[in-house]
Scaffold this motif. Structure first.
Motif, PDB file in Angstrom:
ATOM      1  N   SER A  37     -63.576 -17.065 -59.610  1.00 44.48           N
ATOM      2  CA  SER A  37     -63.490 -15.814 -58.845  1.00 44.48           C
ATOM      3  C   SER A  37     -62.205 -15.063 -59.168  1.00 44.48           C
ATOM      4  N   THR A  38     -61.102 -15.821 -59.300  1.00 43.94           N
ATOM      5  CA  THR A  38     -59.814 -15.219 -59.668  1.00 43.94           C
ATOM      6  C   THR A  38     -59.089 -16.167 -60.604  1.00 43.94           C
ATOM      7  N   LEU A  39     -58.245 -15.611 -61.433  1.00 45.79           N
ATOM      8  CA  LEU A  39     -57.454 -16.431 -62.347  1.00 45.79           C
ATOM      9  C   LEU A  39     -56.113 -16.784 -61.709  1.00 45.79           C
ATOM     10  N   PRO A  40     -55.690 -18.028 -61.808  1.00 44.95           N
ATOM     11  CA  PRO A  40     -54.350 -18.385 -61.304  1.00 44.95           C
ATOM     12  C   PRO A  40     -53.273 -17.593 -62.046  1.00 44.95           C
ATOM     13  N   VAL A  41     -52.163 -17.420 -61.398  1.00 43.95           N
ATOM     14  CA  VAL A  41     -51.053 -16.686 -62.007  1.00 43.95           C
ATOM     15  C   VAL A  41     -50.650 -17.373 -63.311  1.00 43.95           C
ATOM     16  N   GLY A  42     -50.474 -16.591 -64.351  1.00 40.65           N
ATOM     17  CA  GLY A  42     -50.048 -17.126 -65.638  1.00 40.65           C
ATOM     18  C   GLY A  42     -51.178 -17.521 -66.561  1.00 40.65           C
ATOM     19  N   HIS A  43     -52.432 -17.509 -66.063  1.00 38.72           N
ATOM     20  CA  HIS A  43     -53.559 -17.874 -66.914  1.00 38.72           C
ATOM     21  C   HIS A  43     -53.945 -16.702 -67.826  1.00 38.72           C
ATOM     22  N   VAL A  44     -54.495 -17.049 -68.956  1.00 37.51           N
ATOM     23  CA  VAL A  44     -54.932 -16.037 -69.927  1.00 37.51           C
ATOM     24  C   VAL A  44     -56.243 -15.421 -69.449  1.00 37.51           C
ATOM     25  N   ASP A  45     -56.344 -14.097 -69.566  1.00 36.56           N
ATOM     26  CA  ASP A  45     -57.546 -13.379 -69.156  1.00 36.56           C
ATOM     27  C   ASP A  45     -58.472 -13.217 -70.366  1.00 36.56           C
ATOM     28  N   TYR A  46     -59.673 -13.762 -70.256  1.00 33.39           N
ATOM     29  CA  TYR A  46     -60.611 -13.694 -71.386  1.00 33.39           C
ATOM     30  C   TYR A  46     -60.902 -12.256 -71.782  1.00 33.39           C
ATOM     31  N   TRP A  47     -61.219 -11.411 -70.821  1.00 31.27           N
ATOM     32  CA  TRP A  47     -61.667 -10.052 -71.124  1.00 31.27           C
ATOM     33  C   TRP A  47     -60.540  -9.212 -71.721  1.00 31.27           C
ATOM     34  N   ARG A  48     -59.354  -9.367 -71.218  1.00 34.90           N
ATOM     35  CA  ARG A  48     -58.227  -8.556 -71.669  1.00 34.90           C
ATOM     36  C   ARG A  48     -57.544  -9.131 -72.904  1.00 34.90           C
ATOM     37  N   ASP A  49     -57.352 -10.461 -72.931  1.00 33.81           N
ATOM     38  CA  ASP A  49     -56.514 -11.086 -73.951  1.00 33.81           C
ATOM     39  C   ASP A  49     -57.296 -11.763 -75.075  1.00 33.81           C
ATOM     40  N   VAL A  50     -58.384 -12.414 -74.726  1.00 30.24           N
ATOM     41  CA  VAL A  50     -59.081 -13.278 -75.691  1.00 30.24           C
ATOM     42  C   VAL A  50     -60.164 -12.541 -76.453  1.00 30.24           C
ATOM     43  N   SER A  51     -60.997 -11.816 -75.732  1.00 29.55           N
ATOM     44  CA  SER A  51     -62.140 -11.155 -76.381  1.00 29.55           C
ATOM     45  C   SER A  51     -61.736 -10.273 -77.556  1.00 29.55           C
ATOM     46  N   PRO A  52     -60.674  -9.449 -77.453  1.00 31.19           N
ATOM     47  CA  PRO A  52     -60.286  -8.626 -78.617  1.00 31.19           C
ATOM     48  C   PRO A  52     -59.908  -9.451 -79.839  1.00 31.19           C
ATOM     49  N   ILE A  53     -59.258 -10.586 -79.622  1.00 30.92           N
ATOM     50  CA  ILE A  53     -58.888 -11.438 -80.758  1.00 30.92           C
ATOM     51  C   ILE A  53     -60.133 -12.016 -81.411  1.00 30.92           C
ATOM     52  N   LEU A  54     -61.042 -12.525 -80.595  1.00 32.75           N
ATOM     53  CA  LEU A  54     -62.267 -13.109 -81.134  1.00 32.75           C
ATOM     54  C   LEU A  54     -63.076 -12.069 -81.906  1.00 32.75           C
ATOM     55  N   GLU A  55     -63.160 -10.868 -81.378  1.00 29.38           N
ATOM     56  CA  GLU A  55     -63.948  -9.834 -82.057  1.00 29.38           C
ATOM     57  C   GLU A  55     -63.357  -9.507 -83.424  1.00 29.38           C
ATOM     58  N   ASN A  56     -62.054  -9.304 -83.480  1.00 24.33           N
ATOM     59  CA  ASN A  56     -61.430  -8.823 -84.710  1.00 24.33           C
ATOM     60  C   ASN A  56     -61.096  -9.919 -85.702  1.00 24.33           C
ATOM     61  N   ARG A  57     -61.127 -11.179 -85.260  1.00 24.51           N
ATOM     62  CA  ARG A  57     -60.786 -12.269 -86.174  1.00 24.51           C
ATOM     63  C   ARG A  57     -61.945 -13.246 -86.396  1.00 24.51           C
ATOM     64  N   CYS A  58     -62.847 -13.328 -85.479  1.00 25.21           N
ATOM     65  CA  CYS A  58     -63.883 -14.372 -85.545  1.00 25.21           C
ATOM     66  C   CYS A  58     -65.298 -13.809 -85.675  1.00 25.21           C
ATOM     67  N   VAL A  59     -65.604 -12.750 -84.920  1.00 29.15           N
ATOM     68  CA  VAL A  59     -66.953 -12.191 -84.948  1.00 29.15           C
ATOM     69  C   VAL A  59     -67.272 -11.607 -86.317  1.00 29.15           C
ATOM     70  N   VAL A  60     -66.241 -11.256 -87.093  1.00 29.80           N
ATOM     71  CA  VAL A  60     -66.476 -10.724 -88.433  1.00 29.80           C
ATOM     72  C   VAL A  60     -67.179 -11.737 -89.333  1.00 29.80           C
ATOM     73  N   CYS A  61     -67.201 -13.001 -88.924  1.00 23.32           N
ATOM     74  CA  CYS A  61     -68.005 -14.009 -89.628  1.00 23.32           C
ATOM     75  C   CYS A  61     -69.050 -14.641 -88.709  1.00 23.32           C
ATOM     76  N   HIS A  62     -68.770 -14.641 -87.422  1.00 21.73           N
ATOM     77  CA  HIS A  62     -69.654 -15.310 -86.455  1.00 21.73           C
ATOM     78  C   HIS A  62     -70.271 -14.276 -85.515  1.00 21.73           C
ATOM     79  N   GLY A  63     -71.209 -13.474 -86.058  1.00 19.85           N
ATOM     80  CA  GLY A  63     -71.704 -12.399 -85.229  1.00 19.85           C
ATOM     81  C   GLY A  63     -73.198 -12.273 -85.083  1.00 19.85           C
ATOM     82  N   CYS A  64     -74.008 -12.983 -85.905  1.00 17.89           N
ATOM     83  CA  CYS A  64     -75.438 -12.666 -85.866  1.00 17.89           C
ATOM     84  C   CYS A  64     -76.261 -13.878 -86.278  1.00 17.89           C
ATOM     85  N   TYR A  65     -77.512 -13.608 -86.716  1.00 21.44           N
ATOM     86  CA  TYR A  65     -78.410 -14.682 -87.133  1.00 21.44           C
ATOM     87  C   TYR A  65     -77.757 -15.575 -88.188  1.00 21.44           C
ATOM     88  N   ASP A  66     -77.045 -14.943 -89.125  1.00 22.56           N
ATOM     89  CA  ASP A  66     -76.478 -15.713 -90.222  1.00 22.56           C
ATOM     90  C   ASP A  66     -75.052 -16.173 -89.938  1.00 22.56           C
TER      91      ASP A  66
END
Length: 787
Positions: free
Chosen positions: A46-75
């Motif tokens: 429901s809420t993130l403890p103080v100091g925890h990393v926020d997936y939507w703000r911090d993690v998702s952009p990294i995954l999209e720009n570094r990981c989804v470029v290879c891990h994005g679809c059927y192949d």
């Protein structure tokens, strides 16, 4: 002494822990013994403890720009899709989507074929996140994703321009998909295979962010709710798509079978928030219960189907992004085409396997004019379906088309369409499409069946053209749809990049290899063959036969264009297009009686090059609607433009080493400008499924330089300054051998091993996002070369 014993004991304990944490087992002690049982975890908080990393703000952009470029679809390697929290939680599997299989496989479409992580475990997907007790130590040790990120940190990319034999490349390479208890053996065997694979590692900030998130258990808050204005827009469209009348239900079924792959967006709202049209067993106002059929026309198994709009909650990748706007004007247009038209629907079609894949039978009650105009209104999307749909992956699927051709369309005509509708109804059996069956175990036998049907259809079509069209229609450019003077979908260009392809608006790229003119039956059959009816999880026979049948449709469309040329030119051009083709195949290339009746078209050609004249007439006719988005004509720097245009005139043998698709960033006084350099490979013909290399004519290859971003799979990146354009062009002009191409890359290339690769990648994606916001999607790096 006590101090020594205590210190020695602590040392042994530390070594024991280190050894256990470095191995999946120790004296029979497994991860289960260390961290408890493995089971899917609810990671939403429901809420993130103080100091925890926020997936939507911090993690998702990294995954999209570094990981989804290879891990994005059927192949995506190991079917690991990292563009959504659901995909991460689903995990990976060693089962391949694209495979030469004897029996069809169970579909594994994210958001469709399982609705929970437990459901994916039942389908043989294993976790990449820790599913044992949720402690930082367990999250590190039992997390495949964490371990592979750490492997890259311990063993960074070798400091060399070209990677050696320790790495494997190519989309058909054998994949290794380690489970949590296999990571150590994987790391020992492939120490350099940490993630991102065969690319530079993440920078320290990115690495620390991902590691911290994984250590905290990959927790995340709930996805942000849809704003009120989207709920209102969804409600309006779902009301329109779920009318109770028989006409409304039939029309919506037709719309769904053509739009199920579209990334739908509301024109009046944020275009980057996209939706999928799905079939649901529940009506509007209730939670969506997706009907997970293999194909969009399969029996839903419920009495009433409802067509619902569900937000697509994953990263948008360019290779599958087919944007389609929903607006008030669109709804009014569909009202005019499908509801205001004068026809009656007295019975809904069923789901009989004999007819379900045949749109000429299933939707005969809807006027052909309405159906055809619907597809023409967004013709780029319609044609893009068989380019960007699941069929698009792989050379066998795409070697039915040339590297560069134009697509035009027959002008809709109500009188002709009425006559044609009767012809279709009388001959629907010959239009059977080989995608109604799942597995085809005797493709050659099936091929003979469908080729016989095709011969029968062509014979009857020839007779129909002579008796119904010959006296009514003049063979000239009046037959070509001009987009009603406003629609830029009237002319399209297709570029094939070996095992991928792109559809662009306009007549671009100089002289095309061939030209297609498609009518209603052509475009509808292509859709049901390679989009609605193509099963990426089907067996080899199904996939091969789909490709073979596409030969027929390509040849029909090319034959339509040839009818606009004089008889002798027609023969010569047909012979050029099909040099060395099998004699049996050649019988499908013409309409003997109709061509004899119309020996020459109703066009007054005046030169000894009628085809060049015809292309000029087509350009003139379509000039008001031709898109010039990719032209270099609007470049402000004349010198830069003149330098780049020289790339279009380079001889084929001088550019032997150039790849199919290159992305170019030029730093100019006006800022970054982006271009795409494509290589069109010439062939004797496009009728052989295998041994394509034997059909190659490299001396006829050519390059084409286009503005912006064309294609989803760059093979190489180039970066240069504006003043170096002429030098770059001269270097490209001397890439006949590998050494010259290496010199080009040394001077202008951004190789996958470049320490600044990710910085460059970010500039590319930002430039794409800014310049083409509606079409923008993350590029795919699985085809970046290692040279």
């Amino acid at each position: 002494m006590f101090r020594f014993k205590r210190g020695f004991k602590a040392l042994l304990t530390g070594l024991f822990i280190l050894f256990v944490s470095g191995c999946a087992t120790f004296g029979g002690m497994k991860l289960y013994d260390l961290y408890g049982p493995s089971e899917p975890r609810n990671r939403e908080v429901s809420t993130l403890p103080v100091g925890h990393v926020d997936y939507w703000r911090d993690v998702s952009p990294i995954l999209e720009n570094r990981c989804v470029v290879c891990h994005g679809c059927y192949d995506a390697p190991c079917q690991l899709k990292l563009g959504s929290i659901e995909g991460i939680d689903r995990g990976a599997t060693s089962e391949l989507v694209y495979a030469n299989r004897i029996f069809e496989a169970d579909p594994t479409r994210l958001f469709i074929d399982a609705q929970s992580t437990a459901g994916w475990r039942d389908k043989s997907f294993h976790p990449v996140l820790n599913e044992h007790n949720q402690t930082p130590e367990a999250n590190r040790r039992a997390g495949v994703m964490y371990q592979l990120l750490q492997l890259k940190t311990r063993n960074p990319l070798p400091q060399q321009a070209v990677l050696g034999e320790a790495f494997e490349f190519g989309i058909d390479r054998e994949l290794t998909c380690p489970k949590e208890d296999e990571v150590d053996r994987f790391a020992e065997k492939h120490p350099l295979w940490g993630m991102p694979y065969a690319l530079p590692g993440l920078n320290p900030q990115e690495q620390n962010t991902l590691e911290a998130w994984l250590e905290q258990g990959a927790t995340h808050t709930a996805r942000q709710a849809l704003p009120v204005e989207y709920h209102e827009a969804v409600a309006q469209w779902e009301q329109f798509l779920n009318q109770d009348s028989l006409k409304g239900r039939l029309v919506s079924r037709y719309l769904y079978e053509h739009l199920f792959l579209a990334n739908l967006y509301f024109d009046a709202l944020d275009h980057r928030r996209v939706f999928k049209l799905v079939r649901s067993s529940t009506p509007p106002g209730q939670p969506i219960d997706v009907i997970p059929s293999r194909r969009p026309y399969d029996d839903p198994g419920v009495e009433r189907v409802y067509y619902r709009l569900r937000e697509y909650n994953a990263a948008i990748v360019a290779k599958t992004h087919m944007p389609y706007a929903l607006s008030a004007a669109r709804r009014q247009r569909w009202q005019q085409l499908f509801f205001d038209a004068d026809y009656v629907v007295d019975k809904l079609p069923g789901y009989d396997p004999e007819f379900v894949a045949n749109p000429f039978v299933q939707f005969f009650q809807i006027p052909v004019t309405s159906r055809y105009q619907f597809m023409l209104d967004e013709a780029q999307y319609t044609v893009m379906g068989f380019i960007k749909g699941p069929v698009c992956r792989g050379q066998v699927a795409l070697n039915v088309i040339n590297d560069h051709f134009w697509v035009l369309f027959v002008k809709p005509d109500e009188t002709q369409n009425t006559i044609f509708t009767d012809f279709i109804r009388e001959n629907y059996a010959t239009l059977e499409i080989p995608t109604e069956k799942g597995s085809i175990f005797r493709p050659l036998s099936a091929w003979r069946k469908y080729s016989k049907k095709q011969r029968e259809f062509l014979s009857k079509r020839d007779e129909y053209l002579v008796t119904q069209v010959s006296q009514r229609v003049k063979l000239n450019t009046d037959l070509i749809w001009d987009g009603d003077g406003t629609n830029d979908n009237a002319a399209l260009t297709v570029f094939r990049h070996f095992d991928s392809a792109t559809v662009e608006k306009g007549l671009i790229g100089g002289e095309p290899d061939t030209t297609w003119i498609m009518g209603y039956s052509d475009i509808e059959r292509i859709h049901y063959l390679l989009v609605a009816g193509y099963d990426v999880y089907g067996n080899l026979g199904h996939q091969l036969l789909s490709r073979l049948y596409m030969d027929f449709l390509r040849m029909e469309s090319e034959a339509n264009y040839l009818l606009l040329l004089p008889q002798e030119t027609r023969k010569a051009l047909r012979a050029k297009w099909y040099r060395g083709a099998d004699e049996e195949l050649m019988q499908y290339l013409q309409s003997p009686e109709f061509e004899a009746a119309h020996r020459n078209p109703d066009i007054a050609f005046t030169s000894d090059d009628p085809e060049r004249e015809l292309r000029a007439l087509i350009h003139k006719k379509l000039a008001p609607v031709l898109s010039h988005k990719r032209d270099l004509s609007e470049l402000q720097d004349t010198k830069l433009k003149q330098s780049l245009l020289k790339l279009n005139d380079l001889p084929g043998l001088d550019i032997l080493q150039m790849p199919e698709s290159a992305n170019i960033l030029i730093e100019t006084d006006q800022g970054d400008q982006f271009f795409t350099l494509l290589k069109n490979k010439a062939h004797l013909n496009m009728t052989s499924m295998f041994g394509e290399q034997d059909n190659r004519v490299p001396e006829e290859d050519n390059l084409v330089i286009l503005r912006g971003f064309v294609g989803s799979y760059p093979n190489v990146f180039f970066k240069l300054k504006q003043q170096d354009a002429e030098e770059f062009v001269n270097a490209v002009a001397h890439t006949a051998n590998a050494q010259d191409y290496k010199a080009l890359l040394d001077q202008f290339g951004v190789r996958r091993t470049d320490p600044l690769f990710w910085t460059y990648s970010d500039r590319v994606h930002e430039g794409y996002r800014q310049s083409e916001p509606d079409d923008y999607g993350l590029l795919d790096y699985n085809r970046i070369e290692n040279r």
